[in-house]
Design a protein around this motif. Structure first.
Motif, PDB file in Angstrom:
ATOM      1  N   THR A 185      67.777  77.020 -31.974  1.00 51.74           N
ATOM      2  CA  THR A 185      67.996  75.631 -31.583  1.00 51.74           C
ATOM      3  C   THR A 185      68.866  74.924 -32.616  1.00 51.74           C
ATOM      4  O   THR A 185      69.758  74.139 -32.265  1.00 51.74           O
ATOM      5  CB  THR A 185      66.658  74.896 -31.428  1.00 51.74           C
ATOM      6  OG1 THR A 185      65.859  75.585 -30.461  1.00 51.74           O
ATOM      7  CG2 THR A 185      66.863  73.462 -30.984  1.00 51.74           C
ATOM      8  N   ALA A 186      68.607  75.193 -33.891  1.00 52.78           N
ATOM      9  CA  ALA A 186      69.439  74.604 -34.942  1.00 52.78           C
ATOM     10  C   ALA A 186      70.892  75.044 -34.789  1.00 52.78           C
ATOM     11  O   ALA A 186      71.820  74.224 -34.922  1.00 52.78           O
ATOM     12  CB  ALA A 186      68.900  75.009 -36.313  1.00 52.78           C
ATOM     13  N   THR A 187      71.100  76.318 -34.511  1.00 56.80           N
ATOM     14  CA  THR A 187      72.467  76.819 -34.318  1.00 56.80           C
ATOM     15  C   THR A 187      73.126  76.134 -33.132  1.00 56.80           C
ATOM     16  O   THR A 187      74.310  75.746 -33.191  1.00 56.80           O
ATOM     17  CB  THR A 187      72.444  78.340 -34.102  1.00 56.80           C
ATOM     18  OG1 THR A 187      71.902  78.970 -35.269  1.00 56.80           O
ATOM     19  CG2 THR A 187      73.837  78.880 -33.833  1.00 56.80           C
ATOM     20  N   PHE A 188      72.371  75.979 -32.043  1.00 57.58           N
ATOM     21  CA  PHE A 188      72.920  75.325 -30.857  1.00 57.58           C
ATOM     22  C   PHE A 188      73.345  73.888 -31.172  1.00 57.58           C
ATOM     23  O   PHE A 188      74.446  73.466 -30.810  1.00 57.58           O
ATOM     24  CB  PHE A 188      71.887  75.332 -29.732  1.00 57.58           C
ATOM     25  CG  PHE A 188      72.276  74.486 -28.557  1.00 57.58           C
ATOM     26  CD1 PHE A 188      73.153  74.975 -27.592  1.00 57.58           C
ATOM     27  CD2 PHE A 188      71.794  73.188 -28.403  1.00 57.58           C
ATOM     28  CE1 PHE A 188      73.536  74.195 -26.513  1.00 57.58           C
ATOM     29  CE2 PHE A 188      72.168  72.403 -27.332  1.00 57.58           C
ATOM     30  CZ  PHE A 188      73.041  72.906 -26.384  1.00 57.58           C
ATOM     31  N   VAL A 189      72.477  73.126 -31.819  1.00 60.07           N
ATOM     32  CA  VAL A 189      72.787  71.729 -32.133  1.00 60.07           C
ATOM     33  C   VAL A 189      73.993  71.651 -33.068  1.00 60.07           C
ATOM     34  O   VAL A 189      74.911  70.842 -32.865  1.00 60.07           O
ATOM     35  CB  VAL A 189      71.562  71.029 -32.748  1.00 60.07           C
ATOM     36  CG1 VAL A 189      71.938  69.646 -33.277  1.00 60.07           C
ATOM     37  CG2 VAL A 189      70.449  70.900 -31.710  1.00 60.07           C
ATOM     38  N   GLN A 195      78.390  70.291 -36.506  1.00 60.01           N
ATOM     39  CA  GLN A 195      77.721  69.917 -37.738  1.00 60.01           C
ATOM     40  C   GLN A 195      77.293  71.178 -38.492  1.00 60.01           C
ATOM     41  O   GLN A 195      77.467  72.302 -38.009  1.00 60.01           O
ATOM     42  CB  GLN A 195      76.502  69.042 -37.444  1.00 60.01           C
ATOM     43  CG  GLN A 195      76.815  67.745 -36.712  1.00 60.01           C
ATOM     44  CD  GLN A 195      77.666  66.796 -37.539  1.00 60.01           C
ATOM     45  OE1 GLN A 195      77.594  66.783 -38.775  1.00 60.01           O
ATOM     46  NE2 GLN A 195      78.470  65.986 -36.863  1.00 60.01           N
ATOM     47  N   ASN A 196      76.736  70.972 -39.652  1.00 66.26           N
ATOM     48  CA  ASN A 196      76.282  72.098 -40.464  1.00 66.26           C
ATOM     49  C   ASN A 196      74.954  71.750 -41.121  1.00 66.26           C
ATOM     50  O   ASN A 196      74.768  71.934 -42.328  1.00 66.26           O
ATOM     51  CB  ASN A 196      77.332  72.446 -41.528  1.00 66.26           C
ATOM     52  CG  ASN A 196      77.040  73.762 -42.221  1.00 66.26           C
ATOM     53  OD1 ASN A 196      76.447  74.674 -41.631  1.00 66.26           O
ATOM     54  ND2 ASN A 196      77.425  73.867 -43.481  1.00 66.26           N
ATOM     55  N   TYR A 197      74.012  71.250 -40.332  1.00 66.19           N
ATOM     56  CA  TYR A 197      72.713  70.872 -40.868  1.00 66.19           C
ATOM     57  C   TYR A 197      71.912  72.118 -41.247  1.00 66.19           C
ATOM     58  O   TYR A 197      71.923  73.122 -40.544  1.00 66.19           O
ATOM     59  CB  TYR A 197      71.935  70.058 -39.838  1.00 66.19           C
ATOM     60  CG  TYR A 197      72.581  68.737 -39.491  1.00 66.19           C
ATOM     61  CD1 TYR A 197      72.810  67.769 -40.463  1.00 66.19           C
ATOM     62  CD2 TYR A 197      72.951  68.454 -38.175  1.00 66.19           C
ATOM     63  CE1 TYR A 197      73.398  66.553 -40.137  1.00 66.19           C
ATOM     64  CE2 TYR A 197      73.539  67.238 -37.842  1.00 66.19           C
ATOM     65  CZ  TYR A 197      73.759  66.294 -38.825  1.00 66.19           C
ATOM     66  OH  TYR A 197      74.342  65.081 -38.498  1.00 66.19           O
TER      67      TYR A 197
END
Length: 299
Positions: A185-189, A195-197
């Motif tokens: 999910t982080a990769t998708f967002v 972005q690079n959160y």
């Protein structure tokens, strides 16, 4: 997942227990979150703070439902878990063509009997509060939908439900940190919003969770609410599918495909979306209750 303010009544415990037994082989997607697969977790190491801050950062007493689930996340939902319905929902606008046709993979289900673990030092409640407040204050769709705002109460309640505001907890279903964001999910967002959160940083974790809530608002708002993006509890009726707020909360837990499917028979957009469904009612009730009654709102 922590669930609410104060101590749970027996009825809520029974409701949550019903949700907890739903496995990945059942008809309903399991309610995902740390507390669902937490036997006793190791205590969180509190970072050094000024003496005045120390009492505010002390963990609260474990509510019965959390003990029953086996882990430290979470205050629990109040005795009246079902939120009070507001006025009758406004008529829905015609469904528009989808603009968000991709979605992250479905969340991984809880791992039965697996204990979460902790890494590093936990952020204090004051630090977590600021991170969540900053995340809720961002505008995630500045060009196409600047009117989308993620309520701070929703961000705080989701983080409390998911992790009990524990920034350094890692669940067996791969959920990470405050918002229990799973790496896919982080990769998708990050890819979708360029972005690079860092999912392991509690401040970025808060932003990832809030950004995902904003993406779900756009996705489901377009497909099922005619681009009406109001996350307003007053639009909800006793029918859980009546308002966008309930759908977004549900989808954060089990994925948008299990709440607001785009097409029938394996088709591809553009097509007529299937009706909304809420397969995780206890989760929605808890987060809705936490939005107004969570002890975390006073931190």
């Amino acid at each position: 997942m922590r669930r609410g303010v104060g101590r749970l009544a027996a009825a809520v415990v029974a409701l949550l227990a019903t949700a907890a037994v739903t496995g990945c082989g059942g008809d309903e997607p399991p309610v995902r979150g740390v507390a669902a697969d937490l036997p006793t977790a190791a205590p969180v190491e509190e970072p050094g703070e000024d003496p005045a801050d120390a009492p505010a950062d002390a963990p609260s007493e474990e509510p019965p439902a959390v003990e029953a689930m086996g882990g430290r996340p979470s205050p629990s939902a109040p005795a009246s878990a079902k939120p009070t319905a507001g006025r009758a929902g406004a008529p829905r606008r015609p469904v528009k063509a989808l603009t968000e046709t991709k979605a992250p993979p479905a969340p991984k289900p809880p791992v039965v009997g697996c204990k979460p673990h902790y890494k590093g030092t936990a952020a204090t409640r004051a630090q977590v509060k600021k991170a969540l407040t900053d995340a809720a204050g961002k505008t995630y769709w500045p060009s196409s939908a600047p009117e989308i705002k993620v309520p701070l109460s929703l961000v705080k309640a989701t983080a409390w439900q998911e992790s009990g505001w524990q920034s350094n907890i890692y669940a067996c279903d791969t959920g990470v940190g405050l918002m229990q964001v799973q790496p896919p999910t982080a990769t998708f967002v990050n890819d979708r919003f360029e972005q690079n959160y860092d999912v392991d940083d509690y401040r970025d974790n808060a932003v990832l969770g809030a950004n995902y809530l904003a993406w779900l608002t756009k996705k489901i708002g377009d497909s099922h609410f005619g681009s009406d993006y109001r996350l307003d509890a007053s639009l909800c009726t006793p029918d859980l599918t009546s308002c966008l707020l309930n759908a977004v909360i549900a989808a954060y837990n089990v994925g948008p495909g299990n709440v607001a499917p785009d097409c029938d028979d394996g088709g591809h957009p553009p097509c007529e979306p299937l009706p909304l469904t809420i397969p995780n009612e206890p989760y929605v009730y808890n987060v809705r209750a936490l939005m107004t009654e969570c002890e975390c709102l006073a931190f």
